[in-house]
Design a protein around this motif. Structure first.
Motif, PDB file in Angstrom:
ATOM      1  N   PHE A  54     -13.388 -23.271  11.998  1.00 20.72           N
ATOM      2  CA  PHE A  54     -14.562 -23.683  11.236  1.00 20.72           C
ATOM      3  C   PHE A  54     -15.756 -22.814  11.623  1.00 20.72           C
ATOM      4  N   LEU A  55     -16.517 -22.366  10.620  1.00 26.63           N
ATOM      5  CA  LEU A  55     -17.685 -21.534  10.866  1.00 26.63           C
ATOM      6  C   LEU A  55     -18.958 -22.333  10.645  1.00 26.63           C
ATOM      7  N   LEU A  94     -21.014 -13.189   9.373  1.00 28.57           N
ATOM      8  CA  LEU A  94     -19.774 -12.626   8.833  1.00 28.57           C
ATOM      9  C   LEU A  94     -20.004 -12.051   7.440  1.00 28.57           C
ATOM     10  N   ASP A  95     -20.749 -12.764   6.599  1.00 24.96           N
ATOM     11  CA  ASP A  95     -21.035 -12.262   5.251  1.00 24.96           C
ATOM     12  C   ASP A  95     -21.808 -10.951   5.316  1.00 24.96           C
ATOM     13  N   LEU A 139     -17.507 -15.332  18.985  1.00 29.79           N
ATOM     14  CA  LEU A 139     -16.893 -16.498  18.351  1.00 29.79           C
ATOM     15  C   LEU A 139     -16.133 -16.103  17.083  1.00 29.79           C
ATOM     16  N   LEU A 140     -16.674 -15.143  16.322  1.00 29.65           N
ATOM     17  CA  LEU A 140     -15.986 -14.685  15.117  1.00 29.65           C
ATOM     18  C   LEU A 140     -14.682 -13.966  15.472  1.00 29.65           C
ATOM     19  N   LEU A 142     -12.972 -11.305  12.975  1.00 28.39           N
ATOM     20  CA  LEU A 142     -13.307  -9.926  13.328  1.00 28.39           C
ATOM     21  C   LEU A 142     -12.454  -9.498  14.506  1.00 28.39           C
ATOM     22  N   ARG A 143     -12.376  -8.174  14.705  1.00 26.55           N
ATOM     23  CA  ARG A 143     -11.748  -7.639  15.906  1.00 26.55           C
ATOM     24  C   ARG A 143     -12.462  -6.350  16.290  1.00 26.55           C
ATOM     25  N   GLY A 144     -12.241  -5.922  17.547  1.00 29.98           N
ATOM     26  CA  GLY A 144     -12.837  -4.675  18.019  1.00 29.98           C
ATOM     27  C   GLY A 144     -14.336  -4.796  18.214  1.00 29.98           C
TER      28      GLY A 144
END
Length: 207
Positions: free
Chosen positions: A4-5, A13-14, A50-51, A57-59
């Motif tokens: 959940f965001l 993120l957007d 957290l994302l 996300l990664r990296g």
């Protein structure tokens, strides 16, 4: 972990997704901090951590513009693609001859300047002379065919029939081709030896 965001996590993120969609690369931590008015990088790091933990996300820990969108994030966000000719590899670190290509690659429409009717092609970057601009070895750059460019644009330039990828700066009777790597020196070329083949309008990265 629950995926959940919160409202702010969704906004961050957007922003990362929209930035990536417009420019083909991820925003830096500084650009995220400025976008949301954070006073410190700690808040940016907290949201990005957290994302990552939630799989969106990664990296991006130590590499500039190193954030990558995961399949979970990309799902449902992919724009329509157009088929664009692939012309081979170009060295961003030293002039080499561009390799003629026979294959086409799918390119999202938003990366094509002027829409799909424009004349474009794709090159694979070889080398790291443009790394400070977020253009890394193995990246695919989308080129709009041009024989002129504005000062400061990233261009494909032919020097005695060898191709290179650099920032373009006219200086009197010569052209300065500037790498985006602090360890490399610029190239100075007489204007009559250089032919422009196009400008970079988009970037794609293979994951």
């Amino acid at each position: 972990m629950d995926d959940f965001l919160t409202e702010r996590q969704k906004q961050v993120l957007d922003f990362v997704c929209e930035f990536h969609q417009r420019r083909g690369i991820a925003p830096t931590h500084l650009e995220i901090r400025r976008r949301f008015g954070y006073r410190s990088y700690g808040t940016v790091h907290k949201h990005l951590k957290l994302l990552r933990q939630k799989g969106y996300l990664r990296g991006g820990w130590n590499q500039k513009r190193g954030l990558e969108l995961t399949e979970k994030t990309l799902r449902g966000r992919r724009p329509p693609a157009n088929s664009v000719p692939f012309h081979g590899r170009i060295a961003a670190g030293r002039p080499i001859e561009a390799v003629p290509g026979v294959d086409d690659l799918p390119v999202p429409e938003h990366l094509l300047e002027g829409g799909p009717a424009g004349r474009h092609y794709v090159l694979e970057v070889e080398g790291d002379s443009m790394i400070d601009d977020g253009i890394c070895d193995g990246d695919l750059v989308v080129i709009a065919e041009r024989d002129q460019a504005q000062s400061g644009q990233v261009v494909v330039a032919l020097i005695d029939d060898e191709a290179t990828l650099k920032r373009y700066f006219p200086e009197g009777d010569s052209i300065r081709l500037q790498p985006a790597n602090r360890e490399m020196e610029p190239l100075y070329v007489a204007a009559d030896r250089l032919r422009l083949q196009g400008i970079v309008v988009g970037l794609m990265r293979r994951y």
